[in-house]
Design an enzyme around this catalytic site. Structure first.
Site, PDB file in Angstrom:
ATOM      1  N   ASP A  57       0.818  -1.209   0.000  1.00 38.00           N
ATOM      2  CA  ASP A  57       0.000   0.000   0.000  1.00 38.00           C
ATOM      3  C   ASP A  57       0.851   1.259   0.000  1.00 38.00           C
ATOM      4  OD1 ASP A  57      -2.312  -1.532   0.158  1.00 38.00           O
ATOM      5  OD2 ASP A  57      -2.292  -1.566   2.345  1.00 38.00           O
ATOM      6  N   TYR A 121       7.584 -10.152   5.533  1.00 38.37           N
ATOM      7  CA  TYR A 121       7.485  -8.733   5.851  1.00 38.37           C
ATOM      8  C   TYR A 121       8.142  -8.493   7.206  1.00 38.37           C
ATOM      9  CZ  TYR A 121       3.901  -8.031   2.217  1.00 38.37           C
ATOM     10  OH  TYR A 121       3.224  -7.951   1.027  1.00 38.37           O
TER      11      TYR A 121
END
Length: 294
Positions: A57, A121
C-alpha cells in the site's frame, strides 16, 4: 519474446502503492508506473505490462519485491542479458526511489505472483520517540515511532504464538476488503519479535530501542500484517491481554478488531519473495550484451 523476473526495492513514502495508480487519481503514481515507463524506454515492440508478485500500500516500503514482464526487441534482435536489463532500467528510473537489484530470464509460463512460495514482511518499531526530531533522518518515515520507552515483549511473543499456524484470519483483514473472493484461512509460518537497530544509530546522539516483527506466509490478506502488528503492540502496551488476542482471532470477524489499533504503513517493509530455484531455470539462449536502447 523474452520473459524476465525482476527483484526491486523502493522507499514507498511518495508512491500511492506498488501497483499503478488509477487514472482518476491525478498527481499520484505507483511504483509500477515508473518501472513500466523505464521498460518502455527500451523500445520493445510488444505492449509493456508489469505483473507484480506482492501488493504493497501507499507508504509501505520494499527491500525485495518482484514482478515479471515480457520484452521483444525490434528486428529480431536477441534478448537483453539480465545485467543489461538491470543497468538500463536503473538508468531509466533516474532519481526515483526505486532500484532493481537482480533479474532472471524465466520461461514464458512463469508468473511472479503465483509461483511465489512465500513472502516475508518486517515491521520496524522505535521506542521513546515523542517527536520526530528524536529519530535519525535515516529512519524518518521508515519505522513506527512510539512514545513508550518499553513494551511487554514477552506478552507480545505469547500472543504472537497464538497466530502462528493455520487459522481463519478474518479478524485481521481490512473492513470491506475482498471478503467475498479471498479465502481468509492462511498459514502463518513465522512470526518473530526480535531486537532491531536504527539505520543511523552509530552516528546519532542517543540510543533508541528498536524492535522488529517478522512475518512469513505464502500469502496475506489485505492489511493483515499491519493489523496483526497493531494488535501485538497493543498487547505490549497492555491495552490488550493475551486472552483478548485469542478471543479476537477466534471471533473470525473483521468488525471485532478494535478501532484505532492498525499499525501505520510507514513502518512496514516487504523483505523477501521466495521462489523455487527450479522455477527460475532457463536454458541459455543467445542474448544481447550491448546497452543500446533501440
Amino acid at each position: 519474446m523474452q520473459r524476465y523476473l525482476i527483484f526491486f526495492q523502493y522507499i514507498g513514502t511518495k508512491y500511492s502503492g506498488v501497483v499503478k495508480a488509477p487514472p482518476h487519481q491525478l498527481n499520484k503514481t505507483g511504483v509500477q508506473n515508473h518501472i513500466e515507463e523505464a521498460i518502455q524506454r527500451l523500445k520493445p515492440i510488444n505492449p509493456v505490462s508489469l505483473s507484480v508478485s506482492s501488493r504493497t500500500d501507499a507508504g509501505v516500503h520494499a527491500l525485495s519485491n518482484s514482478a515479471h514482464f515480457d520484452l521483444q526487441r525490434r528486428n529480431d534482435k536477441p534478448p537483453f542479458t539480465e545485467e543489461v536489463v538491470i543497468d538500463a532500467l536503473n538508468f531509466n528510473l533516474g532519481t526515483e526511489q526505486i532500484r532493481l537489484t537482480h533479474a532472471h530470464r524465466v520461461p514464458d509460463d512463469f508468473h511472479a505472483r503465483f509461483r511465489a512460495q512465500s513472502r516475508s514482511y518486517t515491521y520496524r518499531i522505535a521506542l521513546g520517540i515523542t517527536h520526530h526530531t528524536l529519530l535519525p533522518l535515516t529512519d524518518h518515515n521508515q519505522c513506527w515511532s512510539l512514545p513508550n520507552t518499553e513494551l511487554d515483549v514477552e506478552a507480545m511473543r505469547e500472543a504472537a504464538a497464538l497466530l502462528v499456524g493455520t487459522h481463519d484470519f478474518s479478524s485481521f483483514r481490512a473492513v470491506n476488503s475482498d471478503i467475498l473472493f479471498k479465502n481468509p484461512v492462511k498459514k502463518l509460518d513465522v512470526l518473530s519479535i526480535q531486537r532491531g537497530s536504527s539505520f543511523g544509530q552509530a552516528h546519532f546522539h542517543r540510543e533508541i530501542p528498536f524492535w522488529e516483527l517478522t512475518f512469513t506466509s505464502r500469502s496475506f490478506l489485505y492489511k493483515q500484517v499491519r493489523r496483526m502488528t497493531g494488535a501485538l503492540v497493543a498487547v505490549g502496551r497492555r491495552l490488550l491481554s493475551v486472552s483478548q488476542m485469542k478471543e479476537l482471532l477466534e471471533a473470525r470477524d473483521t468488525l471485532a478488531y478494535p478501532q484505532g489499533l492498525v499499525a501505520p504503513a510507514h513502518g512496514l517493509f516487504l523483505t523477501k519473495v521466495h521462489y523455487r530455484e527450479s522455477d527460475l531455470q532457463l536454458s541459455r539462449q543467445p542474448s544481447c550484451t550491448d546497452n543500446s536502447k533501440d
